[in-house]
Design a protein around this motif. Structure first.
Motif, PDB file in Angstrom:
ATOM      1  N   ALA A   1       8.518  -6.923   4.072  1.00 21.53           N
ATOM      2  CA  ALA A   1       7.185  -6.474   4.486  1.00 21.53           C
ATOM      3  C   ALA A   1       6.171  -6.810   3.400  1.00 21.53           C
TER       4      ALA A   1
ATOM      5  N   TYR B   1       2.268  -5.485   1.975  1.00 24.87           N
ATOM      6  CA  TYR B   1       1.290  -4.402   1.981  1.00 24.87           C
ATOM      7  C   TYR B   1       0.057  -4.809   1.186  1.00 24.87           C
TER       8      TYR B   1
ATOM      9  N   GLN C   1      -3.099  -2.976  -0.965  1.00 23.35           N
ATOM     10  CA  GLN C   1      -3.547  -1.711  -1.545  1.00 23.35           C
ATOM     11  C   GLN C   1      -4.889  -1.887  -2.251  1.00 23.35           C
TER      12      GLN C   1
ATOM     13  N   PRO D   1      -1.119   2.271   0.194  1.00 24.32           N
ATOM     14  CA  PRO D   1      -0.861   0.927   0.726  1.00 24.32           C
ATOM     15  C   PRO D   1      -0.993   0.892   2.248  1.00 24.32           C
TER      16      PRO D   1
ATOM     17  N   LEU E   1       0.304  -1.393   5.618  1.00 19.94           N
ATOM     18  CA  LEU E   1       1.249  -2.395   6.102  1.00 19.94           C
ATOM     19  C   LEU E   1       0.502  -3.541   6.782  1.00 19.94           C
TER      20      LEU E   1
ATOM     21  N   TYR F   1       5.567  -7.158   8.827  1.00 20.17           N
ATOM     22  CA  TYR F   1       6.939  -6.658   8.776  1.00 20.17           C
ATOM     23  C   TYR F   1       7.874  -7.722   9.335  1.00 20.17           C
TER      24      TYR F   1
ATOM     25  N   GLU G   1       1.372  -6.563  11.824  1.00 20.64           N
ATOM     26  CA  GLU G   1       1.191  -5.169  12.218  1.00 20.64           C
ATOM     27  C   GLU G   1      -0.042  -5.040  13.103  1.00 20.64           C
TER      28      GLU G   1
END
Lengths: 121, 106
Positions: free
Chosen positions: B34, B36, B38, B44, B46, B49, B55
């Motif tokens: 995955a 992320y 931030q 964080p 997503l 994935y 996502e």
């Protein structure tokens, strides 16, 4: 709105204890694996612990094994992290996070806002 | 334990640029990876994935690829909102995060 809200952070002396809570809302909490992740000031993300849906299976990172315990109360839609024998290196923001797919370990699609834990000497 | 190594650690780019971040696993993680994003003071978020699945709600300028031990996150045309820190995460065996890549405005 699907949400996780952490609480219980604060300042504690080295060797002390804290219990973090993570309240879940607007989803079927009991269907999801849950995790704790921490982030020391200015540092990256570090996975801490995970728990399966009914709480019968838990795993902890080596750095916290024997000191931290993850648990859950599905009736209260709440995840916990009991932290004992705290050290300076445990100082961090602690996030709870939900695994994306019900019933399985997966990527984390929902995160709480984080709660700060400061361990002082 | 599976180690995740991201490169570069810092990336400077202009709005509109196409950028790629690489993540390498110390052993095969199949497609259990995955990505992320931030931002400062925030949790964080997503983005990707299973290495390449976007996502819901994430802009299509983000894409992921790879399998086994080598993975990439590509942003096709950087927007001002994309300047942040990016982390990869393996979930094939327990959980490990990469050290992060800071994407800065040039």
């Amino acid at each position: 709105e699907v949400q996780l809200v952490e609480s219980g952070g604060g300042s504690v002396q080295r060797g002390g204890s804290l219990r973090l809570s993570c309240a879940a809302s607007a989803f079927t909490f009991s269907s999801y694996w849950m995790h704790w992740v921490r982030q020391a000031p200015g540092k990256g993300l570090v996975w801490v612990s995970r728990i399966n849906t009914d709480g019968s299976g838990t795993t902890h990172a080596d750095s916290v094994k024997g000191r931290f315990t993850i648990s859950r109360d599905n009736a209260k839609n709440t995840l916990y992290l009991q932290m004992n024998s705290l050290r300076g290196e445990d100082t961090a923001v602690y996030y709870c996070a939900r695994a994306r797919i019900p019933g399985a370990p997966d990527a984390f699609d929902i995160w709480g806002q984080g709660t700060m834990v400061t361990v002082s000497s | 334990d599976i180690q995740m190594t991201q490169s570069p650690s810092t990336l400077s780019a202009f709005v509109g640029d196409r950028v790629t971040i690489t993540c390498r696993a110390s052993q095969s993680i199949r497609s259990w990876l995955a990505w992320y994003q931030q931002k400062p003071g925030k949790a964080p978020k997503l983005l990707i994935y299973e290495a390449s699945s976007l996502e819901s709600g994430v802009p299509s300028r983000f894409s992921g690829s790879g399998s086994g031990t080598e993975f990439t996150l590509t942003i096709s045309s950087l927007q001002p909102d994309d300047f942040a820190i990016y982390y990869c995460q393996q979930y094939n065996s327990y959980i490990t995060f990469g050290q992060g890549t800071k994407l800065e405005i040039k």
